[in-house]
Design a protein around this motif. Structure first.
Motif, PDB file in Angstrom:
ATOM      1  N   HIS A 107      -6.854  -8.483  -4.142  1.00 20.98           N
ATOM      2  CA  HIS A 107      -8.295  -8.481  -3.910  1.00 20.98           C
ATOM      3  C   HIS A 107      -8.873  -7.497  -4.916  1.00 20.98           C
ATOM      4  CE1 HIS A 107     -11.874  -8.371  -0.962  1.00 20.98           C
ATOM      5  NE2 HIS A 107     -12.232  -7.692  -2.043  1.00 20.98           N
ATOM      6  N   PHE A 144      -4.972  -4.808  -1.550  1.00 16.24           N
ATOM      7  CA  PHE A 144      -6.417  -4.715  -1.369  1.00 16.24           C
ATOM      8  C   PHE A 144      -6.943  -3.558  -2.210  1.00 16.24           C
ATOM      9  CE2 PHE A 144      -5.003  -6.847   2.511  1.00 16.24           C
ATOM     10  CZ  PHE A 144      -5.932  -7.877   2.625  1.00 16.24           C
ATOM     11  N   LEU A 145      -7.533  -3.886  -3.366  1.00 17.28           N
ATOM     12  CA  LEU A 145      -8.189  -2.856  -4.168  1.00 17.28           C
ATOM     13  C   LEU A 145      -9.639  -2.676  -3.730  1.00 17.28           C
ATOM     14  CD1 LEU A 145      -6.789  -3.571  -7.747  1.00 17.28           C
ATOM     15  CD2 LEU A 145      -6.114  -1.761  -6.157  1.00 17.28           C
ATOM     16  N   GLY A 146     -10.156  -3.616  -2.936  1.00 19.56           N
ATOM     17  CA  GLY A 146     -11.476  -3.494  -2.334  1.00 19.56           C
ATOM     18  C   GLY A 146     -11.343  -3.671  -0.841  1.00 19.56           C
ATOM     19  N   ASN A 147     -12.284  -3.109  -0.083  1.00 20.87           N
ATOM     20  CA  ASN A 147     -12.133  -3.148   1.375  1.00 20.87           C
ATOM     21  C   ASN A 147     -12.420  -4.537   1.913  1.00 20.87           C
ATOM     22  OD1 ASN A 147     -15.087  -3.112   1.312  1.00 20.87           O
ATOM     23  ND2 ASN A 147     -14.932  -2.601   3.475  1.00 20.87           N
ATOM     24  N   ASP A 160      -4.006   4.656  -7.421  1.00 22.11           N
ATOM     25  CA  ASP A 160      -3.494   3.884  -8.556  1.00 22.11           C
ATOM     26  C   ASP A 160      -2.047   4.225  -8.890  1.00 22.11           C
ATOM     27  OD1 ASP A 160      -5.834   2.491  -8.848  1.00 22.11           O
ATOM     28  OD2 ASP A 160      -6.591   3.683 -10.519  1.00 22.11           O
ATOM     29  N   SER A 202      -6.007  -4.483 -12.936  1.00 21.51           N
ATOM     30  CA  SER A 202      -4.869  -5.265 -12.440  1.00 21.51           C
ATOM     31  C   SER A 202      -4.082  -5.876 -13.594  1.00 21.51           C
ATOM     32  CB  SER A 202      -5.372  -6.378 -11.511  1.00 21.51           C
ATOM     33  OG  SER A 202      -6.067  -5.844 -10.402  1.00 21.51           O
ATOM     34  N   SER A 253     -11.915  -3.983 -11.692  1.00 22.11           N
ATOM     35  CA  SER A 253     -10.670  -4.121 -10.935  1.00 22.11           C
ATOM     36  C   SER A 253      -9.767  -5.197 -11.533  1.00 22.11           C
ATOM     37  CB  SER A 253     -11.002  -4.439  -9.477  1.00 22.11           C
ATOM     38  OG  SER A 253      -9.863  -4.338  -8.666  1.00 22.11           O
ATOM     39  N   ASN A 262     -13.405  -2.896  -7.078  1.00 22.28           N
ATOM     40  CA  ASN A 262     -13.222  -1.454  -7.173  1.00 22.28           C
ATOM     41  C   ASN A 262     -13.810  -0.795  -5.925  1.00 22.28           C
ATOM     42  OD1 ASN A 262     -14.097   1.351  -7.754  1.00 22.28           O
ATOM     43  ND2 ASN A 262     -13.168   0.955  -9.754  1.00 22.28           N
ATOM     44  N   SER A 263     -12.934  -0.285  -5.052  1.00 25.22           N
ATOM     45  CA  SER A 263     -13.360   0.234  -3.766  1.00 25.22           C
ATOM     46  C   SER A 263     -14.280   1.458  -3.879  1.00 25.22           C
ATOM     47  CB  SER A 263     -12.131   0.560  -2.914  1.00 25.22           C
ATOM     48  OG  SER A 263     -12.396   0.365  -1.555  1.00 25.22           O
ATOM     49  N   ASP A 287       0.846  -1.186   0.000  1.00 31.11           N
ATOM     50  CA  ASP A 287       0.000   0.000   0.000  1.00 31.11           C
ATOM     51  C   ASP A 287       0.885   1.241   0.000  1.00 31.11           C
ATOM     52  OD1 ASP A 287       0.726   0.586   2.639  1.00 31.11           O
ATOM     53  OD2 ASP A 287      -1.332   0.666   3.376  1.00 31.11           O
ATOM     54  N   ALA A 325      -7.873   1.295   0.037  1.00 27.72           N
ATOM     55  CA  ALA A 325      -7.281   0.930  -1.252  1.00 27.72           C
ATOM     56  C   ALA A 325      -6.285   2.007  -1.660  1.00 27.72           C
ATOM     57  CB  ALA A 325      -8.364   0.784  -2.309  1.00 27.72           C
TER      58      ALA A 325
END
Length: 478
Positions: A186, A153-156, A166, A227, A223, A189-190, A132, A163
């Motif tokens: 993960h 973690f791209l989503g919570n 980018d 990625s 997402s 899309n957060s 992160d 997240a």
């Protein structure tokens, strides 16, 4: 034969199953390694013999996606209960996600988790580092310290780690591309899911299907595509965790055909359960990220796993204290449930039903994870020289899954409650030591070893335009 040939364990009378096929053979382990696989007439003597007559002898499962919760969340699970659950399930190596407290974003946090694991673990383990915005400078040091890979973690999820931007993800991928380690993602899309969730809360939606509606397929698809683009540009090796969408399958297939360095996992929940069946208490128990989708998606996901488009089986083993699953508002219930203990039984049942073969199972549960994360052929195959990580499986063993029976003592619930299974691990062997026999987990705290990856040579791309390159005054990025 002299004492030098005396082995620690002989597994006699079984049928060895690797991903490539099966054959009758005895298997002997000495000093943690498989030293003999062959005809019983030539088997070496051993201090301990395990009778595997009529059963399968397979490489122990490698679960690349578990949440053991220690440090910081031991009301949910700790390294003792989590690795005992793995041993009960025929799993000889687990990879633990970094969203604990503190997260694994520094050498100090890594050391704290490693100490807890080495003191308690009944099975082998790999530890993920966190990718992160705050950990970019620590990535090389964490790689040197021996993380199995990194998690983005791209989503919570549990721990509510935000997240990353980018731009930070791109820079992180540039660093990982040069290190060669794999990044598990993960892929949700957060901003999309939070926007939709907040809109529904404001509108008063608090039903069992609201969580699924917040995280519609588009949230995962967007997402996933992002990625893939970042991996293809940088050369960073990626692993998409808990794939749940049938619409992702052609995207994955196309990306792999182009040479994107990616692997993918799914879990039993995404091809055995259906959203329309989950209401009331069942819905609270089965709430997880990404959500269990409508039943029509099950067969395409299962087929993609069997044909190898989806490389491997994980569980997203995510225990919680029971009270965390019993809130009145659906939104307040924790996401996730235990999985490491039940996965093999569920999959052996699919074998029994003729939906797949034992060879398929060994590939998806052991060989493919070992290859993707730099552990093959030390793990993932029964052959001389490999680690003595083995599961003995009774293909006809009947049973019923009950949450009350789980080794995850603080998280004794399961969405598979009451499901009848055929086939079960009856012995789990970690580096030659029996840690489960006949369904009983034996006490072996601290026997588990931390596994370090040995990845292929890194293959970074577009080096002229990396963040590191453009920070130099003489950088030329055209």
């Amino acid at each position: 034969m002299g004492d030098l040939m005396l082995c620690d364990l002989l597994i006699a009378g079984g049928t060895v199953v690797n991903e490539t096929g099966r054959f009758r053979a005895d298997v002997a382990v000495k000093d943690g390694f498989i030293v003999f696989v062959g005809h019983p007439d030539f088997a070496p003597p051993a201090t301990c013999t395990l009778d595997a007559t009529g059963n399968y002898v397979i490489p122990g499962a490698i679960d690349v996606h578990t949440h053991i919760r220690e440090p910081g969340m031991t009301q949910k699970e700790d390294w003792t209960t989590g690795t005992r659950a793995a041993a009960a399930g025929g799993v000889t190596t687990i990879f633990d996600m970094p969203n604990t407290d503190p997260p694994v974003w520094s050498l100090e946090a890594f050391a704290l988790k490693r100490e807890a694991a080495e003191r308690q673990a009944h099975v082998n383990f790999g530890l993920y580092g966190l990718l992160d915005e705050r950990s970019l400078d620590a990535l090389p040091a964490l790689a040197e310290a021996g993380v199995i890979g990194f998690k983005l973690f791209l989503g919570n999820t549990t721990g509510n780690l935000p997240a990353p931007n980018d731009g930070a993800v791109l820079e992180g991928f540039e660093i990982l591309a040069e290190l060669g380690l794999r990044c598990s993602i993960h892929a949700e899309n957060s901003p999309m899911l939070f926007w939709r969730e907040n809109r529904m809360k404001a509108a008063g939606r608090d039903d069992a299907f609201a969580h699924l509606a917040a995280r519609a397929d588009i949230v995962a698809l967007e997402s996933l595509n992002r990625s893939i683009v970042l991996s293809e540009w940088t050369g960073a090796r990626i692993h998409i965790v808990h794939e749940s969408c049938m619409r992702s399958i052609p995207v994955i297939r196309d990306a792999k055909a182009r040479g994107v360095p990616m692997t993918v996992e799914t879990g039993p929940q995404y091809f055995l359960l259906a959203a329309e069946d989950l209401t009331g208490d069942k819905a609270r128990i089965a709430r997880l990220n990404p959500p269990i989708r409508e039943g029509a998606q099950r067969q395409p996901i299962f087929q993609a796993l069997v044909d190898g488009t989806i490389d491997m089986l994980g569980t997203d083993h995510a225990p919680h204290a029971m009270a965390e699953k019993q809130h009145a508002s659906f939104w307040d219930n924790a996401c996730g449930f235990p999985g490491v203990e039940t996965s093999m039984r569920l999959m052996l049942t699919q074998v029994h039903q003729g939906r797949m073969t034992m060879e398929h199972y060994v590939r998806m549960a052991s060989a493919a994870p070992a290859r993707a994360f730099g552990l093959y052929p030390r793990k993932g195959v029964i052959q001389p020289g490999a680690d003595g990580d083995i599961a003995v499986v009774d293909p006809g063993r009947e049973g019923t899954i009950r949450g009350a029976d789980l080794q995850s003592l603080r998280s004794r619930f399961t969405p598979y409650e009451g499901m009848e299974t055929v086939g079960a691990p009856i012995a789990t062997i970690v580096r030659g030591r029996i840690v489960m026999e006949g369904g009983t987990v034996l006490d072996a705290p601290g026997w588990g070893r931390m596994e370090r990856p040995q990845m292929p040579k890194p293959e970074p791309r577009n080096l002229a335009t990396t963040t590191k390159a453009i920070l130099r005054p003489d950088a030329q990025s055209w």
